[in-house]
Design an enzyme around this catalytic site. Structure first.
Site, PDB file in Angstrom:
ATOM      1  CG  HIS A 158      -5.739   7.037   1.121  1.00  0.00           C
ATOM      2  ND1 HIS A 158      -5.959   7.623   2.482  1.00  0.00           N
ATOM      3  CD2 HIS A 158      -5.029   6.000   1.358  1.00  0.00           C
ATOM      4  CE1 HIS A 158      -4.637   7.647   3.184  1.00  0.00           C
ATOM      5  NE2 HIS A 158      -4.248   6.003   2.405  1.00  0.00           N
ATOM      6  CG  HIS A 211      -1.520   1.357   0.861  1.00  0.00           C
ATOM      7  ND1 HIS A 211      -3.033   1.075   1.208  1.00  0.00           N
ATOM      8  CD2 HIS A 211      -1.547   2.433   2.242  1.00  0.00           C
ATOM      9  CE1 HIS A 211      -3.565   2.490   1.250  1.00  0.00           C
ATOM     10  NE2 HIS A 211      -3.034   3.141   2.184  1.00  0.00           N
ATOM     11  CD  GLU A 212       2.513   3.366   3.492  1.00  0.00           C
ATOM     12  OE1 GLU A 212       2.111   4.589   3.470  1.00  0.00           O
ATOM     13  OE2 GLU A 212       1.305   3.537   4.540  1.00  0.00           O
ATOM     14  CG  HIS A 260       0.214   6.442  -0.995  1.00  0.00           C
ATOM     15  ND1 HIS A 260      -1.175   6.937  -0.918  1.00  0.00           N
ATOM     16  CD2 HIS A 260      -0.302   5.290   0.864  1.00  0.00           C
ATOM     17  CE1 HIS A 260      -1.809   6.693  -0.276  1.00  0.00           C
ATOM     18  NE2 HIS A 260      -1.164   6.247   1.300  1.00  0.00           N
TER      19      HIS A 260
END
Length: 338
Positions: A108, A98-99, A102
């Site tokens: 998100h 998930h990071e 980013h």
């Protein structure tokens, strides 16, 4: 521990001294973040779940099937979703992914890895799921495609145009990977190329989007998430229209294309260009209303405020010119940002 791809300047880091302090009920030395700027992007995550990760490729199936309970005297049950080793692997590895999302420019999303769908990432590797303390569900299978997590469509479009995902065949299509975007400058454009996008309000209903490198994605946000988007995929690779240097949006048409429950509400626009640039308009209707009124310009011509013509935020500079002198040139010099 870190990995640093030489071309994209986009390292991923694990903080190896992250550890569980049961007395404080806190994971110490931990961080979870991703992002950056046009020079470097970074993904950071704590190592508190690494004990559950497989150490070699052949151990993936065993690791995602390990129902051994965690000893909370020694390691954390992060978010109460890591009661077993396979759950800990799924959550910690998925959260790190998930990071990384980013760091690749993904915000998100309404669903997918960039929400929290990664808590079922084990289903990408196994045909059945073992008993799960988090869901209180027993062993089940087979795992179908609809049961698996994935990336949101908007993430996939971003990845398609991201230089980190370029493959040799892409460079045979100069419209998809033009030469000026292949220079390794930390995702900076070479001098003389305007990545854009630039916005021009034609009237209270029409917006022009202009970019030298081409717009490949427009997101229409109402509330927290994108409710409508326009994507311009590569011509050869995806049989799309290709990134567009000029686009005109019609606000009334946009409203009709939104689902009924989102119409008549504040619309936020996100525009992404192939030259690694992204720009937003927080309130599209307000922007069109305020920027579409013509104002006097050079030579008696009427112009409309835009980024090229007085639309950016900044401080006015007053300069006194010598009287009775004919001006032949005005030169403005600016230092590059550091």
């Amino acid at each position: 521990m870190q990995t640093m791809p030489s071309k994209t300047q986009m390292p991923q880091k694990l903080i190896l001294d992250a550890h569980w302090d049961k007395r404080q009920n806190l994971i110490l030395g931990h961080a979870a973040l991703g992002g950056g700027d046009d020079r470097i992007r970074l993904a950071i995550f704590g190592s508190q779940g690494v004990h559950s990760w497989p150490v070699y490729w052949e151990g993936i199936q065993r690791a995602f099937s390990d129902c051994t309970r965690l000893n909370v005297d020694e390691v954390a049950n992060d978010c109460n979703e890591c009661a077993q080793y396979w759950e800990c692997l799924t959550v910690s590895l998925g959260a790190f992914l998930h990071e990384i999302g980013h760091s690749l420019g993904c915000p998100h999303q309404e669903n997918g890895v960039m929400l929290r769908d990664y808590v079922s990432m084990n289903r990408k590797f196994l045909s059945e799921e073992r008993n799960c303390v988090r869901t209180n569900k027993g062993r089940w299978g087979p795992v179908l495609t609809k049961d698996e997590p994935g990336w949101n469509r908007l993430d996939l479009v971003r990845f398609l145009y991201h230089p980190a995902f370029a493959v040799p065949g892409d460079f045979g299509d100069p419209e998809f990977r033009p030469p000026e975007l292949r220079v390794n400058q930390g995702m900076r454009l070479p001098p003389g190329v305007d990545g854009g996008p630039n916005f021009v309000a034609v009237n209270e209903n029409r917006l022009q989007i202009i970019s030298d490198t081409g717009t490949y994605l427009i997101e229409i946000h109402v509330g927290e998430w994108s409710r409508l988007h326009y994507e311009y995929l590569p011509k050869k690779a995806c049989n799309g229209l290709g990134a567009q240097r000029f686009i005109e949006l019609d606000y009334d048409v946009l409203q009709k294309q939104l689902a009924p429950q989102w119409r008549g509400k504040t619309v936020k626009l996100e525009v992404l260009c192939a030259g690694f640039c992204q720009k937003s308009i927080d309130d599209l209707q307000k922007f069109l209303r305020e920027r579409s009124s013509p104002i006097p310009g050079f030579g008696g011509h009427m112009v409309r405020k835009s980024e090229p013509l007085g639309g950016n935020n900044g401080n006015d500079i007053i300069t006194h010119l010598p009287p009775n002198k004919r001006i032949s040139m005005i030169r403005v010099t600016s230092a590059p940002p550091f």
